[in-house]
Design an enzyme around this catalytic site. Structure first.
Site, PDB file in Angstrom:
ATOM      1  N   ASN A 129      -1.746   3.347  -0.595  1.00  0.00           N
ATOM      2  CA  ASN A 129      -0.902   3.242  -1.802  1.00  0.00           C
ATOM      3  C   ASN A 129      -1.638   3.011  -3.150  1.00  0.00           C
ATOM      4  O   ASN A 129      -1.927   2.002  -3.502  1.00  0.00           O
ATOM      5  CB  ASN A 129       0.287   2.267  -1.631  1.00  0.00           C
ATOM      6  CG  ASN A 129       1.184   1.950  -2.736  1.00  0.00           C
ATOM      7  OD1 ASN A 129       1.221   2.981  -3.956  1.00  0.00           O
ATOM      8  ND2 ASN A 129       2.065   1.005  -2.798  1.00  0.00           N
ATOM      9  N   LYS A 131      -0.723   3.151  -6.278  1.00  0.00           N
ATOM     10  CA  LYS A 131       0.342   2.618  -7.272  1.00  0.00           C
ATOM     11  C   LYS A 131      -0.060   3.097  -8.699  1.00  0.00           C
ATOM     12  O   LYS A 131      -0.533   4.538  -8.527  1.00  0.00           O
ATOM     13  CB  LYS A 131      -0.182   1.063  -7.474  1.00  0.00           C
ATOM     14  CG  LYS A 131       0.201   0.322  -5.856  1.00  0.00           C
ATOM     15  CD  LYS A 131       0.165  -1.172  -5.916  1.00  0.00           C
ATOM     16  CE  LYS A 131       0.323  -1.492  -4.410  1.00  0.00           C
ATOM     17  NZ  LYS A 131       0.475  -3.020  -4.488  1.00  0.00           N
ATOM     18  N   HIS A 150       9.647   0.080  -1.842  1.00  0.00           N
ATOM     19  CA  HIS A 150       8.286  -0.684  -2.045  1.00  0.00           C
ATOM     20  C   HIS A 150       8.746  -2.065  -2.780  1.00  0.00           C
ATOM     21  O   HIS A 150       9.576  -1.970  -3.685  1.00  0.00           O
ATOM     22  CB  HIS A 150       6.988  -0.003  -2.745  1.00  0.00           C
ATOM     23  CG  HIS A 150       5.808  -0.870  -2.588  1.00  0.00           C
ATOM     24  ND1 HIS A 150       5.770  -1.762  -3.525  1.00  0.00           N
ATOM     25  CD2 HIS A 150       4.831  -0.784  -1.912  1.00  0.00           C
ATOM     26  CE1 HIS A 150       4.366  -2.327  -3.216  1.00  0.00           C
ATOM     27  NE2 HIS A 150       3.978  -1.906  -2.286  1.00  0.00           N
ATOM     28  N   GLU A 205       7.369  -3.451  -5.240  1.00  0.00           N
ATOM     29  CA  GLU A 205       7.181  -3.394  -6.648  1.00  0.00           C
ATOM     30  C   GLU A 205       8.482  -2.637  -7.158  1.00  0.00           C
ATOM     31  O   GLU A 205       8.935  -3.096  -8.369  1.00  0.00           O
ATOM     32  CB  GLU A 205       5.873  -2.956  -6.930  1.00  0.00           C
ATOM     33  CG  GLU A 205       4.892  -3.756  -6.814  1.00  0.00           C
ATOM     34  CD  GLU A 205       3.449  -3.432  -6.487  1.00  0.00           C
ATOM     35  OE1 GLU A 205       3.244  -2.140  -6.341  1.00  0.00           O
ATOM     36  OE2 GLU A 205       2.775  -4.007  -5.808  1.00  0.00           O
ATOM     37  N   GLU A 227       5.803  -5.493   4.708  1.00  0.00           N
ATOM     38  CA  GLU A 227       4.705  -6.015   3.689  1.00  0.00           C
ATOM     39  C   GLU A 227       5.402  -7.360   3.137  1.00  0.00           C
ATOM     40  O   GLU A 227       6.366  -7.290   2.427  1.00  0.00           O
ATOM     41  CB  GLU A 227       4.896  -4.933   2.754  1.00  0.00           C
ATOM     42  CG  GLU A 227       4.164  -3.889   2.951  1.00  0.00           C
ATOM     43  CD  GLU A 227       3.578  -2.858   2.001  1.00  0.00           C
ATOM     44  OE1 GLU A 227       2.553  -2.879   2.104  1.00  0.00           O
ATOM     45  OE2 GLU A 227       4.146  -2.609   1.088  1.00  0.00           O
ATOM     46  N   GLY A 237      -1.429  -7.733  -2.805  1.00  0.00           N
ATOM     47  CA  GLY A 237      -2.290  -8.136  -4.011  1.00  0.00           C
ATOM     48  C   GLY A 237      -2.691  -9.351  -4.252  1.00  0.00           C
ATOM     49  O   GLY A 237      -3.200  -9.823  -5.303  1.00  0.00           O
ATOM     50  N   SER A 244      -2.661  -7.186   1.505  1.00  0.00           N
ATOM     51  CA  SER A 244      -4.176  -7.625   1.585  1.00  0.00           C
ATOM     52  C   SER A 244      -5.005  -7.192   2.635  1.00  0.00           C
ATOM     53  O   SER A 244      -5.756  -7.967   3.157  1.00  0.00           O
ATOM     54  CB  SER A 244      -4.316  -9.100   1.152  1.00  0.00           C
ATOM     55  OG  SER A 244      -3.634  -9.642  -0.284  1.00  0.00           O
TER      56      SER A 244
HETATM   57  P1  PGA Z   1      -2.307  -4.621  -1.469  1.00  0.00           P
HETATM   58  O1  PGA Z   1      -0.962  -3.703  -1.556  1.00  0.00           O
HETATM   59  O2  PGA Z   1      -3.170  -3.864   0.013  1.00  0.00           O
HETATM   60  O3  PGA Z   1      -3.112  -4.612  -2.633  1.00  0.00           O
HETATM   61  O4  PGA Z   1      -2.072  -6.204  -1.184  1.00  0.00           O
HETATM   62  C1  PGA Z   1      -0.374  -3.440  -0.424  1.00  0.00           C
HETATM   63  C2  PGA Z   1       1.094  -2.660  -0.964  1.00  0.00           C
HETATM   64  O5  PGA Z   1       1.520  -2.913  -1.929  1.00  0.00           O
HETATM   65  O6  PGA Z   1       1.449  -1.830  -0.127  1.00  0.00           O
END
Ligand code: PGA
Length: 251
Positions: free
Chosen positions: A9, A11, A95, A97, A167, A173, A213
């Site tokens: 992803n 983003k 997601h 976010e 997730e 992140g 992560s």
């Molecule tokens: P990350 O993000 O691997 O940077 O933790 C995962 C995601 O948001 O799908």
């Protein structure tokens, strides 16, 4: 057998020119017969270019979001049939976010999944608890309600291509990964919960990914868990060499 998925992803990262560099370099570092299914969710701005580059490869491209209305006065939004017409195969739905920053709720996620399916695209539904839910022992209730609301009114036939990404929001992140045992237990819980709504056959066949992560140095132990069928990766998917290592997690 559930074929594993390694999904990136991106983003709101990588200019279209940087996305092209990324894909060229990724294609040079992976083989045509890699075991996992490989999916990349670039920004809208890079989708067309990446579709062009991945045409005869094993990499599928997805959109990070769509709006559920078919068309009309929705400035700034993109419909499911628009990304379908471009050539996308997948759409990320719900997601964290999108939920946190753009205030998307489960009802909207449900409408998005319906629009995705109507347009013969494949939905990847993201669910996950925040730290306060976890600390208050509310993780299972929250995941249950996210599942029930997002999949409301959908038959198991219509969801044959559904993939779920678990997730935990506190792991996204942050560099804090759920332990493989924790991730396995929660994903097993999600799989079992699905049998309340759908058949055992459906629940056993659906692919459930872990995200939060995931890095080249922790992917193998996560992927070794019985119910974890893949990973959705943000930060570590942005560099081709790191993403190639994730794709080759079992080498
Ligand atoms: P990350 O993000 O691997 O940077 O933790 C995962 C995601 O948001 O799908």
């Amino acid at each position: 057998m559930r074929r594993p998925i390694i999904a990136g992803n991106h983003k709101m990262n990588l200019l279209p020119s940087e996305s092209i560099e990324f894909i060229n370099s990724l294609l040079n570092s992976i083989d045509m017969d890699e075991k996992p299914e490989i999916i990349i969710f670039p920004s809208y701005a890079s989708i067309a270019k990446l579709l062009d580059k991945t045409k005869k490869t094993q990499i599928s491209i997805g959109a990070q979001n769509i709006y559920y209305q078919e068309q009309g006065a929705y400035t700034g939004e993109v419909s499911a049939d628009m990304v379908k017409d471009l050539g996308c195969e997948w759409v990320l739905c719900g997601h964290s976010e999108r939920r946190d920053i753009f205030l998307e709720n489960d009802e909207q996620v449900n409408l998005k999944i319906k629009a995705v399916i109507k347009n013969n695209l494949k939905p990847m539904l993201c669910i996950g608890e925040k730290l306060n839910h976890r600390n208050n022992g509310e993780t299972e209730d929250l995941l249950t309600s996210q599942l029930y609301c997002s999949l409301k009114g959908l038959s198991e036939e219509s969801l044959e291509n559904l993939v779920i990404a678990y997730e935990p929001v506190w792991a996204i992140g942050t560099g804090k990964t759920a332990t493989p045992e924790d991730a396995q237990n929660t994903i097993k819980f999600i799989r079992t919960k699905l049998t309340d709504i759908f058949s055992d056959k459906f629940s056993n066949a659906i692919r459930i990914l872990y995200g939060g992560s995931v890095k080249p140095n922790n992917v193998a132990e996560l992927m070794a868990q019985k119910d974890i069928d893949g990973a959705l990766i943000g930060g570590a998917s942005l560099k081709a060499d790191s993403f190639a290592k994730l794709v080759k997690y079992n080498e």
